[in-house]
Design an enzyme around this catalytic site. Structure first.
Site, PDB file in Angstrom:
ATOM      1  N   HIS A 118      44.946  49.755  55.806  1.00  0.00           N
ATOM      2  CA  HIS A 118      44.628  48.391  56.226  1.00  0.00           C
ATOM      3  C   HIS A 118      45.112  47.353  55.216  1.00  0.00           C
ATOM      4  CE1 HIS A 118      42.578  50.342  59.408  1.00  0.00           C
ATOM      5  NE2 HIS A 118      41.423  50.520  58.808  1.00  0.00           N
TER       6      HIS A 118
ATOM      7  N   LYS B 140      40.889  53.360  70.895  1.00  0.00           N
ATOM      8  CA  LYS B 140      41.883  53.391  69.820  1.00  0.00           C
ATOM      9  C   LYS B 140      41.500  54.553  68.907  1.00  0.00           C
ATOM     10  CE  LYS B 140      44.866  51.510  66.669  1.00  0.00           C
ATOM     11  NZ  LYS B 140      44.596  50.194  66.056  1.00  0.00           N
TER      12      LYS B 140
ATOM     13  N   SER C 242      43.123  57.741  65.936  1.00  0.00           N
ATOM     14  CA  SER C 242      44.207  58.133  65.041  1.00  0.00           C
ATOM     15  C   SER C 242      45.187  59.033  65.793  1.00  0.00           C
ATOM     16  CB  SER C 242      43.662  58.923  63.849  1.00  0.00           C
ATOM     17  OG  SER C 242      42.761  58.179  63.093  1.00  0.00           O
TER      18      SER C 242
ATOM     19  N   THR D 275      45.229  59.659  60.517  1.00  0.00           N
ATOM     20  CA  THR D 275      46.681  59.782  60.365  1.00  0.00           C
ATOM     21  C   THR D 275      47.067  59.596  58.904  1.00  0.00           C
ATOM     22  OG1 THR D 275      46.858  58.763  62.556  1.00  0.00           O
ATOM     23  CG2 THR D 275      48.889  59.033  61.311  1.00  0.00           C
TER      24      THR D 275
END
Length: 286
Positions: free
Chosen positions: A160, A61, A63, A116
């Protein structure tokens, strides 16, 4: 198969079934839990040599901001990532009267300069901060809100679960990068991508991930203990909000609008000199 994803609730929710051998045909997973800044660096370090092959997971995983630098070695998978609406990073201040133009002379804390979130912030600032941003400092994302509250920095870019908790720090939202992006483009906002080495069977890996997503949706309680074990003392209600926001239709399949959003973001960033230009055909491998 070695895989790296964050301990955040959306990732552990998505990959719970795969990690626990609940998806038929999936090889046993060796899971690395790592902040996305670490996985961005791991992906960038992979050059196909034996030494980097031993050090870098097969699936990661990362950005979307890191994707242009690794697309020659890794394929973007069409599922499992984070892309959606109403889920953008926020710019927070302690002073409700602060406006965007003032950021040209202020100190702003960001969680990473390779994320990002930071890319979106730079694109937003190009339109809203005449003369460009002031001083940028990098802090772990969980330290940013306390730093803004305590006056160590003038503003903070948060990600988040901070979206759900910033008011408890007495902070104010100056701008929502997701709201700006969606209003400016009409597209969902790309955040985190799932990539796999191009030497692997990306179609099979995509099928396993999609099955894991579907299992998570069908049996949402099954992953609860796994999610909370990695949620860094997060309140269960906040963890559920996190999952509800970041795990959506695009997690199951990027689809045409998802790919369009990814290319629009990376192309605009390339035009601003933030990342290299990419060939849009490189995005659709499966």
């Amino acid at each position: 198969m070695r895989i790296a994803y964050s301990p955040c609730p959306n990732d552990t929710f998505v990959f719970h079934a795969m990690a626990h051998g609940l998806i038929p045909g999936t090889p046993k997973l060796d899971v690395m839990y790592a902040d996305i800044d670490i996985t961005n660096g791991l992906a960038a370090s992979y050059d196909g040599s034996e030494s980097t092959s031993r050090e870098v997971p097969d699936v990661l995983k990362i950005s979307y901001a890191a994707l242009p630098y690794v697309l020659d070695r890794f394929a973007l998978l069409p599922c499992g990532g984070a892309l959606g609406r109403g889920c953008g990073p926020l710019v927070l201040t302690a002073d409700a009267s602060t406006d965007a133009a003032q950021l040209a002379t202020r100190t702003v804390a960001v969680p990473s300069e390779r994320s990002t979130a930071y890319m979106l912030f730079r694109l937003w600032a190009a339109q809203h901060v005449p003369g460009g941003l002031g001083r940028i400092v990098v802090l772990p994302f969980h330290e940013i809100m306390p730093a803004v509250r305590d006056g160590s920095v003038d503003a903070g870019l948060v990600i988040h679960e901070a979206r759900f908790t910033y008011q408890t720090y007495g902070l104010h939202m100056l701008a929502d990068m997701g709201v700006w992006w969606e209003a400016d483009t009409g597209l969902p906002i790309p955040l985190g991508a799932i990539i796999a080495r191009r030497s692997l069977d990306g179609r099979a890996i995509s099928d396993w991930i999609r099955a894991s997503v579907e299992y998570a949706w069908k049996y949402p309680q099954a992953s609860q203990a796994y999610v909370m074990a990695h949620a860094q003392e997060m309140d269960p209600s906040v963890a559920q909000q996190h999952i509800s926001l970041y795990v959506n239709e695009f997690t199951g399949n990027l689809g045409d609008s998802g790919y369009q959003a990814v290319y629009a973001l990376l192309n605009r960033a390339a035009d601003e000199g933030l990342v290299p230009h990419i060939n849009p055909e490189q995005l659709r491998s499966y």
